[in-house]
Design a protein around this motif. Structure first.
Motif, PDB file in Angstrom:
ATOM      1  N   UNK A  99      87.012  65.914  91.268  1.00  0.00           N
ATOM      2  CA  UNK A  99      87.359  66.332  89.905  1.00  0.00           C
ATOM      3  C   UNK A  99      88.596  67.224  89.915  1.00  0.00           C
ATOM      4  N   UNK A 100      88.695  68.098  90.893  1.00  0.00           N
ATOM      5  CA  UNK A 100      89.871  68.970  90.982  1.00  0.00           C
ATOM      6  C   UNK A 100      91.124  68.192  91.362  1.00  0.00           C
ATOM      7  N   UNK A 101      90.939  67.067  92.062  1.00  0.00           N
ATOM      8  CA  UNK A 101      92.100  66.241  92.407  1.00  0.00           C
ATOM      9  C   UNK A 101      92.710  65.574  91.182  1.00  0.00           C
ATOM     10  N   UNK A 102      91.971  65.556  90.075  1.00  0.00           N
ATOM     11  CA  UNK A 102      92.552  65.035  88.842  1.00  0.00           C
ATOM     12  C   UNK A 102      93.763  65.846  88.411  1.00  0.00           C
ATOM     13  N   UNK A 103      93.763  67.124  88.771  1.00  0.00           N
ATOM     14  CA  UNK A 103      94.837  68.006  88.289  1.00  0.00           C
ATOM     15  C   UNK A 103      96.188  67.641  88.888  1.00  0.00           C
TER      16      UNK A 103
END
Length: 449
Positions: free
Chosen positions: A208-212
């Motif tokens: 989910x943080x890699x979406x940033x």
């Protein structure tokens, strides 16, 4: 088997030794080896032969006998060296009758007399070598079984190399899906499939943080404004999964305007599946995020949820709204009761202090709205409503007491659950599910007095 090999080697040795002197034809005379004796002057005197008086006569028979040292062996005997004991043995040559008898005996024992010729011995030794190199049938079967069960190491190495070339990391897969979402040539079906797959990966906090850095989070937030209901629904689903227990993504989503877009979806006319996913995303945004809760109240979020709960056919949504409000109130209450404010940091403490959800619920008429939901037939829904009513008891005591419909509903539920508890006890369950619901009804009723 070993004895046969030794016996064959011994006979071969004897045959080879007599091959150059056919006239002897295995007739060997042996004497005790000459010994060197030193005379008085120190010179060695070699005795070429023993005196006839000192020699013992060997009396041969048709069976093998040991030739002792010093015994004179008559000419014409068959002589052999026993390789196991290292002793010379001799016997009389076979007569025709004796030879036939011995051949029959050897055949009974599985021996072939032709083996004792030089050619036969060579063939026997060659066959022995072949037998040693050849696999037994059981060994062949075992090797074939291993070949079928296990693949050669070189083939496995090549397969792993090919697989390694095709394996994609989660980051690479997400980058490919986001590329589809960001492409103007992608169809609705392609974008919908990409969002469906993306939701699977963003359940993990790191993904989910890699979406940033991939720019995917903002694409998903912008998808809430899509003209296609299916894309709005799946964008909200991806957003809710990415926000769950992920403060970093929650902050970025707030900065990207996700809260406002979700409230717009919930406040306007939308298909029911879209509103369900939007409410899921809103719940993920608000939990454990006091700043978002504060902004939610400031933007009129409670009014939006109140309108949502009044929609026809939206009973499931109403229970989900009540559950969300209950979770937010209990979240703050637990922090106060456990004294965990000191662990949160001054900024978060200040944010929680500015969130007075219970007071906002009372001011906006939620006390009556929630108590009216107690009449739903589903036991699970009743449980969530009863839990919320007990939490709101101190805030909504007067509206609850003056609500005649609420008191009637409580009496009905008390009697219903008393009967269900008796049935549970008859089935041997003294602490069943209905006993918990009965206790919730009793606790709330006694709290109103």
């Amino acid at each position: 088997m070993a004895f046969r090999v030794l016996l064959l080697c011994a006979v071969l040795f004897c045959v080879a030794s007599s091959h150059d002197s056919p006239e002897r034809a295995f007739a060997l005379s042996t004497t005790e080896g000459s010994r060197a004796e030193e005379d008085l002057t120190g010179e060695a005197v070699v005795e070429d032969e023993l005196d006839p008086e000192d020699q013992q006569v060997f009396h041969p028979t048709h069976e093998w006998q040991v030739v002792r040292p010093g015994q004179a062996v008559p000419a014409g005997l068959h002589v052999r060296l026993n390789l196991q004991s290292g002793i010379n043995e001799a016997r009389l040559p076979d007569t025709e009758a004796t030879a036939q008898k011995r051949v029959k005996q050897e055949h009974r024992l599985g021996l072939d007399p032709s083996l004792y010729t030089p050619q036969g011995l060579k063939r026997a030794l060659a066959k022995l070598k072949e037998d040693m190199n050849a696999d037994a049938p059981e060994e062949k079967t075992r090797k074939e079984d291993l070949k079928q069960r296990f693949r050669p190491i070189e083939e496995l190495k090549q397969e792993f190399e090919r697989l390694h070339m095709n394996i994609e990391s989660d980051f690479q897969i997400m980058a490919r899906l986001i590329k589809i979402l960001n492409s103007s040539t992608s169809t609705v079906e392609q974008k919908s499939a990409a969002l469906y797959d993306l939701e699977y990966y963003v359940h993990q906090v790191d993904n989910a943080q890699d979406l940033l850095p991939l720019g995917g989070l903002q694409l998903v937030v912008n998808g809430l404004n899509s003209t296609e209901p299916l894309l709005r629904e799946r964008s909200a689903f991806v957003l809710g999964s990415a926000l769950s227990s992920n403060p970093r993504v929650q902050v970025k989503a707030m900065e990207g305007g996700a809260l406002q877009k979700l409230l717009v979806i919930l406040a306007t006319e939308q298909p029911l599946p879209v509103k369900k996913k939007a409410l899921f995303a809103l719940s993920s945004m608000l939990r454990q995020f006091p700043y978002a809760q504060q902004q939610f109240l400031r933007l009129g979020g409670l009014d939006v949820l109140k309108g949502l709960s009044r929609e026809r056919g939206a009973q499931t949504l109403s229970v989900r709204v009540v559950t969300l409000l209950y979770d937010l109130m209990v979240e703050k209450q637990i922090l106060l009761d456990d004294g965990k404010y000191n662990e949160l940091g001054s900024e978060k403490i200040q944010q929680y202090s500015q969130v007075d959800l219970a007071e906002a619920i009372q001011d906006q008429g939620w006390c009556t709205l929630i108590s009216d939901l107690l009449g739903v037939p589903d036991h699970d829904h009743r449980e969530k409503v009863l839990q919320t009513l007990n939490v709101l008891l101190s805030t909504c005591r007067e509206p609850f007491r003056t609500n005649g419909q609420l008191n009637t509903t409580l009496d009905i539920l008390r009697k219903e659950y008393e009967d269900l508890v008796k049935e549970e006890k008859n089935d041997g369950d003294d602490d069943g599910y209905f006993k918990e619901l009965h206790n919730l009804v009793i606790d709330f009723t006694e709290g109103l007095r």
